[in-house]
Motif scaffolding. Sequence first.
Motif, PDB file in Angstrom:
ATOM      1  N   VAL A  83       0.820  -1.211   0.000  1.00 24.81           N
ATOM      2  CA  VAL A  83       0.000   0.000   0.000  1.00 24.81           C
ATOM      3  C   VAL A  83       0.854   1.261   0.000  1.00 24.81           C
ATOM      4  O   VAL A  83       0.609   2.196  -0.760  1.00 24.81           O
ATOM      5  CB  VAL A  83      -0.953  -0.001   1.224  1.00 24.81           C
ATOM      6  CG1 VAL A  83      -1.703   1.307   1.341  1.00 24.81           C
ATOM      7  CG2 VAL A  83      -1.923  -1.169   1.151  1.00 24.81           C
ATOM      8  N   ARG A  95      -6.713   1.438  -1.904  1.00 20.94           N
ATOM      9  CA  ARG A  95      -6.027   0.301  -1.273  1.00 20.94           C
ATOM     10  C   ARG A  95      -5.913   0.491   0.243  1.00 20.94           C
ATOM     11  O   ARG A  95      -5.925  -0.490   0.991  1.00 20.94           O
ATOM     12  CB  ARG A  95      -4.645   0.086  -1.893  1.00 20.94           C
ATOM     13  CG  ARG A  95      -4.712  -0.364  -3.337  1.00 20.94           C
ATOM     14  CD  ARG A  95      -5.486  -1.658  -3.479  1.00 20.94           C
ATOM     15  NE  ARG A  95      -5.535  -2.092  -4.859  1.00 20.94           N
ATOM     16  CZ  ARG A  95      -6.507  -2.833  -5.362  1.00 20.94           C
ATOM     17  NH1 ARG A  95      -7.515  -3.207  -4.606  1.00 20.94           N
ATOM     18  NH2 ARG A  95      -6.473  -3.216  -6.616  1.00 20.94           N
ATOM     19  N   ASP A  98      -9.181  -0.711   1.434  1.00 15.94           N
ATOM     20  CA  ASP A  98      -9.179  -2.180   1.344  1.00 15.94           C
ATOM     21  C   ASP A  98      -8.418  -2.779   2.526  1.00 15.94           C
ATOM     22  O   ASP A  98      -8.865  -3.755   3.145  1.00 15.94           O
ATOM     23  CB  ASP A  98      -8.492  -2.657   0.049  1.00 15.94           C
ATOM     24  CG  ASP A  98      -9.294  -2.340  -1.204  1.00 15.94           C
ATOM     25  OD1 ASP A  98     -10.487  -2.003  -1.097  1.00 15.94           O
ATOM     26  OD2 ASP A  98      -8.705  -2.427  -2.303  1.00 15.94           O
ATOM     27  N   LYS A  99      -7.265  -2.207   2.824  1.00 16.03           N
ATOM     28  CA  LYS A  99      -6.403  -2.720   3.895  1.00 16.03           C
ATOM     29  C   LYS A  99      -7.096  -2.601   5.251  1.00 16.03           C
ATOM     30  O   LYS A  99      -7.045  -3.526   6.066  1.00 16.03           O
ATOM     31  CB  LYS A  99      -5.060  -1.963   3.898  1.00 16.03           C
ATOM     32  CG  LYS A  99      -4.059  -2.472   4.910  1.00 16.03           C
ATOM     33  CD  LYS A  99      -3.572  -3.855   4.547  1.00 16.03           C
ATOM     34  CE  LYS A  99      -2.602  -4.388   5.577  1.00 16.03           C
ATOM     35  NZ  LYS A  99      -2.412  -5.832   5.439  1.00 16.03           N
TER      36      LYS A  99
END
Length: 115
Positions: A83, A95, A98-99
């Motif tokens: 990331v 991202r 998402d993480k």
Amino acid sequence: MSNHRIFTTAFAKVYPLYVQKAERKNRTKEEVDQVIFWLTGYDAAGLQQQIDKGSDFATFFAQAPAMHPNSSLIQGVVCGVRVETIQDPLMRKIRQLDKLVDELAKGKKMETVLR
């Protein structure tokens, strides 16, 4: 700006997938929302408005009230990519979200997820 398909994907299409991922691991929609609020500065009404308007990811992040100053601390691998090394600012924000959802789904404490 690169033209990744995710940029023009409606946030409303992906949001339920974030919630499902969390719920499969006994987390809640409210916790997913809390992560989104922390990262973007949206509140419940603002988030719902983006979903109702069908905003794509580019718009969702462009209109985010305030990216959290600690978002730069989000590190790790999502979809095989680190990331913190992503050059494109929009892709990095996607991202990062998402993480955070991944960490939530992996059972991390909320205090840990929200740096």
